[in-house]
Design a protein around this motif. Sequence first.
Motif, PDB file in Angstrom:
ATOM      1  N   GLN A  43      -1.879   1.703   4.491  1.00 42.48           N
ATOM      2  CA  GLN A  43      -1.081   2.772   5.082  1.00 42.48           C
ATOM      3  C   GLN A  43      -1.946   4.001   5.373  1.00 42.48           C
ATOM      4  N   ASN A  44      -1.359   4.963   6.062  1.00 44.38           N
ATOM      5  CA  ASN A  44      -2.044   6.199   6.444  1.00 44.38           C
ATOM      6  C   ASN A  44      -1.295   7.378   5.834  1.00 44.38           C
ATOM      7  N   TYR A  45      -1.938   8.124   4.946  1.00 46.37           N
ATOM      8  CA  TYR A  45      -1.268   9.180   4.187  1.00 46.37           C
ATOM      9  C   TYR A  45      -1.794  10.568   4.563  1.00 46.37           C
ATOM     10  N   PRO A  46      -0.939  11.571   4.487  1.00 48.98           N
ATOM     11  CA  PRO A  46      -1.442  12.945   4.522  1.00 48.98           C
ATOM     12  C   PRO A  46      -2.157  13.255   3.209  1.00 48.98           C
ATOM     13  N   ALA A  47      -3.090  14.189   3.250  1.00 47.79           N
ATOM     14  CA  ALA A  47      -3.896  14.496   2.061  1.00 47.79           C
ATOM     15  C   ALA A  47      -3.987  16.001   1.861  1.00 47.79           C
ATOM     16  N   LEU A  72       1.861  16.516  -6.439  1.00 48.59           N
ATOM     17  CA  LEU A  72       1.840  16.297  -4.995  1.00 48.59           C
ATOM     18  C   LEU A  72       1.703  14.808  -4.676  1.00 48.59           C
ATOM     19  N   ALA A  73       0.864  14.111  -5.441  1.00 49.57           N
ATOM     20  CA  ALA A  73       0.707  12.670  -5.226  1.00 49.57           C
ATOM     21  C   ALA A  73       2.015  11.930  -5.489  1.00 49.57           C
ATOM     22  N   GLN A  74       2.744  12.371  -6.496  1.00 53.17           N
ATOM     23  CA  GLN A  74       4.030  11.732  -6.793  1.00 53.17           C
ATOM     24  C   GLN A  74       5.036  11.935  -5.669  1.00 53.17           C
ATOM     25  N   ASN A  75       4.740  12.872  -4.787  1.00 49.47           N
ATOM     26  CA  ASN A  75       5.625  13.144  -3.655  1.00 49.47           C
ATOM     27  C   ASN A  75       5.040  12.662  -2.322  1.00 49.47           C
ATOM     28  N   GLY A  76       4.106  11.717  -2.398  1.00 52.76           N
ATOM     29  CA  GLY A  76       3.687  11.018  -1.198  1.00 52.76           C
ATOM     30  C   GLY A  76       2.372  11.447  -0.578  1.00 52.76           C
ATOM     31  N   PHE A  77       1.674  12.381  -1.212  1.00 55.90           N
ATOM     32  CA  PHE A  77       0.413  12.867  -0.666  1.00 55.90           C
ATOM     33  C   PHE A  77      -0.779  12.289  -1.433  1.00 55.90           C
ATOM     34  N   ILE A  78      -1.876  12.050  -0.734  1.00 54.49           N
ATOM     35  CA  ILE A  78      -3.170  11.913  -1.395  1.00 54.49           C
ATOM     36  C   ILE A  78      -3.582  13.323  -1.815  1.00 54.49           C
ATOM     37  N   ALA A  79      -4.004  13.505  -3.051  1.00 54.74           N
ATOM     38  CA  ALA A  79      -4.385  14.839  -3.520  1.00 54.74           C
ATOM     39  C   ALA A  79      -5.738  14.760  -4.220  1.00 54.74           C
TER      40      ALA A  79
END
Length: 304
Positions: free
Chosen positions: A27-31, A53-60
């Motif tokens: 997949q392609n994630y925002p970071a 933030l990662a738990q909410n869908g972001f690469i952090a």
Amino acid sequence: MRKVKFKNRNWDTVANLHLPDNFDETQNYPAIVCVHPGSSVKEQTAGLYAKKLAQNGFIALAFDASFQGESGGEPRYLEEPTARVEDIRCAVDYLTTLDFVDKNRIGLLGICAGGGYAANAAMTEKRIKAVGTVVGTNASRAFREANFLETLEAVSAQRTAEANGTEPMITQWTPNSVKEAKQTGIDEFDMLEAIDYYRTSRGKYPTSNNKLLFTSMSNLIMFDAFHLAEFLLTQPLLVIVGDKVGAFGSYRDGFDLYSKAASKNKKIHIVKGASHYDLYDQPKATAEALNELILFFNENLLSK
């Protein structure tokens, strides 16, 4: 979470890459790059925000600043503002090499001095599409309001001494305990809360060792993190402060950054009853800050 490395100049910068739940490499994630305060390391407050933030869908990505923590660079314990800004650029470079990161959806979050560095980096790093700060400070402002000329004289004398064989002077960011602070006449609540966070089991971490190379002070005094923000800081901006105002000045700096920024999309959020250090780790304050940050990054990264 994965421990990773990337280069700043010729040394390794060590980071923790926080991944979303049910992470899928196809997949392609925002970071989001997460920038820690002065004296801090990636496992402390920057890591707390990165994990959420990662738990909410972001690469952090939370990293140790150059010369500090697990990252490389000499001399050790140097706080070099231009290197800290370059750390951020290099973190963005690294994220663009990951196939599962969307190169057009990279955000930036900075806490305390990391907020000032984040704002400064975003002025010239336009791969960053949204900027959040939590109790962000313009560290140079605080140092310039102290006896800065005396400090600069002392730094000059120390550099001469070190050039002639004296060992580098390593000082401290804070006293080692509240008792030690009060014995030296320090009784200001921001500093006492800093000690409680960094020097007790509340937030203490082995690589955050309270050491500062004294000659760094000239760099800190000179560096204005918000210089040219009225022209160059154009990305969407969220500034979060607490209204329990202490000597570190993050409330004032937050409004200064908000008013200066050229961003057309900008917001300042005040967490009622929260101090500077409540917004490092206290559940109620950080939950409110994170709710605002997640909404902000959803709007400006996920929807792009």
